[in-house]
Motif scaffolding. Sequence first.
Motif, PDB file in Angstrom:
ATOM      1  N   THR A   6       0.835  -1.207   0.000  1.00 30.23           N
ATOM      2  CA  THR A   6       0.000   0.000   0.000  1.00 30.23           C
ATOM      3  C   THR A   6       0.872   1.261   0.000  1.00 30.23           C
ATOM      4  O   THR A   6       0.626   2.223  -0.745  1.00 30.23           O
ATOM      5  N   VAL A   7       1.893   1.254   0.832  1.00 30.60           N
ATOM      6  CA  VAL A   7       2.794   2.416   0.910  1.00 30.60           C
ATOM      7  C   VAL A   7       3.496   2.636  -0.424  1.00 30.60           C
ATOM      8  O   VAL A   7       3.649   3.770  -0.897  1.00 30.60           O
ATOM      9  N   LEU A  23       6.696  11.532   4.326  1.00 32.23           N
ATOM     10  CA  LEU A  23       5.975  10.722   5.308  1.00 32.23           C
ATOM     11  C   LEU A  23       4.582  11.282   5.559  1.00 32.23           C
ATOM     12  O   LEU A  23       3.593  10.553   5.622  1.00 32.23           O
ATOM     13  N   ARG A  24       4.481  12.623   5.673  1.00 35.94           N
ATOM     14  CA  ARG A  24       3.194  13.236   5.961  1.00 35.94           C
ATOM     15  C   ARG A  24       2.207  13.018   4.828  1.00 35.94           C
ATOM     16  O   ARG A  24       1.061  12.630   5.046  1.00 35.94           O
ATOM     17  N   LYS A  25       2.680  13.244   3.581  1.00 35.98           N
ATOM     18  CA  LYS A  25       1.786  13.098   2.450  1.00 35.98           C
ATOM     19  C   LYS A  25       1.350  11.633   2.237  1.00 35.98           C
ATOM     20  O   LYS A  25       0.211  11.374   1.854  1.00 35.98           O
ATOM     21  N   GLU A  38       5.439   2.588  11.187  1.00 31.76           N
ATOM     22  CA  GLU A  38       5.278   1.571  10.156  1.00 31.76           C
ATOM     23  C   GLU A  38       5.365   2.193   8.772  1.00 31.76           C
ATOM     24  O   GLU A  38       6.015   1.655   7.858  1.00 31.76           O
ATOM     25  N   VAL A  39       4.691   3.331   8.564  1.00 28.61           N
ATOM     26  CA  VAL A  39       4.720   3.983   7.261  1.00 28.61           C
ATOM     27  C   VAL A  39       6.142   4.400   6.907  1.00 28.61           C
ATOM     28  O   VAL A  39       6.593   4.238   5.764  1.00 28.61           O
ATOM     29  N   ARG A  44      10.976   3.967   3.633  1.00 26.37           N
ATOM     30  CA  ARG A  44      12.428   3.800   3.468  1.00 26.37           C
ATOM     31  C   ARG A  44      12.725   2.660   2.492  1.00 26.37           C
ATOM     32  O   ARG A  44      13.630   2.757   1.667  1.00 26.37           O
ATOM     33  N   ALA A  45      11.924   1.569   2.623  1.00 24.45           N
ATOM     34  CA  ALA A  45      12.104   0.446   1.694  1.00 24.45           C
ATOM     35  C   ALA A  45      11.779   0.876   0.263  1.00 24.45           C
ATOM     36  O   ALA A  45      12.456   0.488  -0.695  1.00 24.45           O
ATOM     37  N   TRP A  46      10.751   1.710   0.114  1.00 24.63           N
ATOM     38  CA  TRP A  46      10.382   2.209  -1.224  1.00 24.63           C
ATOM     39  C   TRP A  46      11.507   3.068  -1.813  1.00 24.63           C
ATOM     40  O   TRP A  46      11.860   2.921  -2.974  1.00 24.63           O
ATOM     41  N   ARG A  47      12.063   3.960  -1.005  1.00 22.82           N
ATOM     42  CA  ARG A  47      13.140   4.825  -1.472  1.00 22.82           C
ATOM     43  C   ARG A  47      14.349   4.005  -1.909  1.00 22.82           C
ATOM     44  O   ARG A  47      15.005   4.323  -2.916  1.00 22.82           O
ATOM     45  N   LYS A  48      14.622   2.933  -1.154  1.00 23.53           N
ATOM     46  CA  LYS A  48      15.781   2.096  -1.488  1.00 23.53           C
ATOM     47  C   LYS A  48      15.527   1.352  -2.790  1.00 23.53           C
ATOM     48  O   LYS A  48      16.409   1.261  -3.659  1.00 23.53           O
TER      49      LYS A  48
END
Length: 230
Positions: A6-7, A23-25, A38-39, A44-48
Amino acid sequence: MPSEFTVFLVADRLLANGERPSLRKVREAIPTGGSPREVCKHLRAWRKKRSYDPKLEPTDMTKGMKEKGQALAMELWKQAKREATQAFARERAAAEADAADENQDREHLLGMIETLQAENVALLARAEAAEAGSGRVQARLAKVEYQLDRFRAEEFRDRVMQEIAELLAERGPLTPTEILPELRAATLRGATLHKEPLTAGTLKKKMDVRVFHGRYFEPQDEGRYARKAS
């Protein structure tokens, strides 16, 4: 609690729209919100995975660059959706295959149970038939044995009568009481084996039967019997 998938979708959509996936958006775009911790972990995983660094994001981009960036982000988002759909399809196919195997195994086991039950019924029926047949055989054997016993007993009594007839031919008319002690010891033992001990009364009864049928003996005075003339 939002999932990583989802993230990823939310971050890709924000990036495709030319917005910075902060993170806020991201939390605001998720219907259920989710804990920042959790978000942030999923972001962070998405950015990596996307090799995204907000520090390197240009602050002044041309319209063409923004459009290309949006197109790339949209393509990445579509790719993520395809991968997720394919993974779901594979998992669903595997689950259906497992269910089919379980159904096959269950049908096989049910078939085995039905076969064993039928064999058990057949064995019980055969056992009952064998028991009934055994009972009939035993009854027939008992009947034959009884008839043999009667035949042996009759044959023995006839030999006794012949012995008495020979005795009367030598000694003349005698009463059953006088005849009894003159019989051979083997004859007396044989009577015991046939469960009919010889007594004066038994001898008289058997001899009267022969007299009635005109065999072996003729009645005389004073309860004596003589050998029947041939």
